[in-house]
Design a protein around this motif. Structure first.
Motif, mmCIF file in Angstrom:
data_model
loop_
_atom_site.group_PDB
_atom_site.id
_atom_site.type_symbol
_atom_site.label_atom_id
_atom_site.label_comp_id
_atom_site.label_asym_id
_atom_site.label_seq_id
_atom_site.Cartn_x
_atom_site.Cartn_y
_atom_site.Cartn_z
ATOM 1 N N VAL A 1 4.983 -3.346 -1.805
ATOM 2 C CA VAL A 1 5.883 -2.313 -2.291
ATOM 3 C C VAL A 1 5.066 -1.217 -2.964
ATOM 4 N N THR A 2 5.655 -0.047 -3.070
ATOM 5 C CA THR A 2 4.999 1.100 -3.718
ATOM 6 C C THR A 2 5.611 1.322 -5.096
ATOM 7 N N ALA A 3 4.892 2.033 -5.935
ATOM 8 C CA ALA A 3 5.389 2.322 -7.273
ATOM 9 C C ALA A 3 6.681 3.135 -7.188
ATOM 10 N N GLY A 4 7.706 2.715 -7.913
ATOM 11 C CA GLY A 4 8.992 3.408 -7.912
ATOM 12 C C GLY A 4 9.942 2.969 -6.820
ATOM 13 N N GLN A 5 9.504 2.067 -5.938
ATOM 14 C CA GLN A 5 10.386 1.619 -4.852
ATOM 15 C C GLN A 5 11.553 0.803 -5.414
ATOM 16 N N LYS A 6 12.757 1.033 -4.903
ATOM 17 C CA LYS A 6 13.952 0.329 -5.351
ATOM 18 C C LYS A 6 13.900 -1.124 -4.897
ATOM 19 N N LEU A 7 14.142 -2.035 -5.821
ATOM 20 C CA LEU A 7 14.056 -3.458 -5.526
ATOM 21 C C LEU A 7 15.408 -4.162 -5.619
ATOM 22 N N VAL A 8 16.145 -3.906 -6.686
ATOM 23 C CA VAL A 8 17.440 -4.581 -6.923
ATOM 24 C C VAL A 8 18.435 -3.545 -7.438
ATOM 25 N N GLN A 9 19.651 -3.643 -6.949
ATOM 26 C CA GLN A 9 20.723 -2.777 -7.416
ATOM 27 C C GLN A 9 21.869 -3.632 -7.953
ATOM 28 N N LEU A 10 22.224 -3.407 -9.235
ATOM 29 C CA LEU A 10 23.384 -4.075 -9.826
ATOM 30 C C LEU A 10 24.618 -3.192 -9.659
#
Length: 362
Positions: free
Chosen positions: A91-100
């Motif tokens: 993954v890259t810095a700032g990449q979205k991983l989890v969304q609540l």
């Protein structure tokens, strides 16, 4: 009757005396035989004590660490709407991983933004009226406070929305997901690990007696137990405190050239290289015999027959298969390094160096 008894006693005396005399004669002959018997020479291998270049070092065990490595945690409570990564994905810095789920907060933000627009409009209107002499200063002050409160509410709800979206703090390899879509999570829940495997470090400890020998920037080697992989590195940090319980000092080193072959948590054998020394008298460790009386070696003595003498020595540092000899022998002495378990002082020996124990200085 008396005559028969006397004859029996005489015969018994002769028989017992004969047996005792035979045993004494036998023991005497055996003792004479062994007293005149010379044991055969013992086969040994030898090495000549010579000054050498001493490559000393400090050995330790350590643990591999990622230069950047964290356990990613949830910041706010909520329902997991989406997990946007796969295990072992780069993954890259700032990449979205989890969304609540953030629908309520987004609606509240919309209302707060509308209130902010209204507060800005009212403040501008009151300022205009004040310039015309219609509105009072107190009215303008109240409008300014309302505008600031509305702006703060928008900032607060924006921050809450940001907490509902988990992003990568730096580039690296993400681990196995510990949450699933539809799961309700609370603040502090660990949802994955993130490790930057491009740059690795090692953490290890050494006894407090050796800390004066080390400094930041000194080179070292790190070797794994699996795959027999070795890497080079250098010390980048020394803990300025000795653990009062273990009396150990913690150090950290930067490991170079790992190329994704080293993983955080792996066991490492660390060796810090110290400056080399010339003219150190050393012997293979197999040549030194340790006992309750001290350390000793068997030195060859050449006379009519080749014999050995047991000499007590003072040993110093050890490196690889070699041990430093501080006192007891001199350069040029020929020392037994194999077969000494069958030797005593003055024993005759025969030298056979066709097979000798291996020794090295690391």
């Amino acid at each position: 009757m008396i005559k028969r008894l006397a004859i029996a006693i005489v015969l018994l005396t002769l028989i017992v005396g004969g047996i005792v005399g035979f045993n004494l004669f036998r023991d005497k002959m055996i003792a004479q035989y062994f007293a005149g018997m010379t044991p055969p020479p013992v086969a040994v291998s030898t090495v000549t004590a010579e000054p050498m270049v001493w490559n000393s070092g400090i050995d330790a065990v350590g643990t591999a660490l990622a230069a950047q490595g964290v356990e990613l945690a949830i910041e706010a409570a909520g329902l997991v709407r989406n997990v946007s990564f796969s295990a072992n994905e780069k993954v890259t810095a700032g990449q979205k991983l989890v969304q609540l789920d953030e629908r309520i907060e987004r609606a509240d933000l919309g209302a707060a933004e509308a209130s902010l627009e209204l507060a800005i409009t009212q403040l501008a209107r009151n300022k205009t009226l004040q310039e015309r002499g219609i509105s009072t200063t107190n009215t303008v002050d109240t409008a300014e406070v309302q505008e600031k409160n509305a702006r703060a509410q928008v900032a607060r709800l924006t921050a809450i929305l940001d907490q509902k979206e988990m992003t990568a703090p730096f580039a690296g390899v993400i681990g196995i997901s510990r949450i699933e879509a539809g799961q309700y999570v609370t603040p502090g829940t660990i949802y994955a690990t993130l490790q930057n495997l491009e740059q690795m470090q090692a953490e290890f400890t050494i006894p407090e007696q050796q800390i004066t020998s080390l400094a930041i920037g000194m080179g070292l080697t790190a070797q794994t137990e699996t795959g027999n992989m070795a890497f080079s590195g250098k010390i980048i940090a020394i803990e300025p405190r000795v653990d009062p319980v273990s009396r150990l000092v913690t150090l950290r080193a930067l490991i170079e050239g790992t190329e994704g072959k080293l993983f955080p948590g792996q066991f490492l054998r660390i060796r810090v290289a110290l400056p080399t020394e010339d003219g150190v008298l050393a012997l293979p460790q197999t040549a030194v015999t340790s006992s309750l009386y001290g350390d000793s070696v068997f030195v060859l003595r050449k006379a009519e027959t080749l014999t050995v003498a047991q000499v007590f020595v003072q040993v110093g540092r050890r490196s690889g298969g070699m041990v430093e000899i501080i006192n007891g022998i001199a350069a040029g002495d020929e020392v037994v390094n194999a077969g000494q378990n069958r030797l005593t002082g003055g024993a005759a020996v025969v030298v056979d160096n066709s097979v000798t124990p291996a020794a090295s200085v690391e």
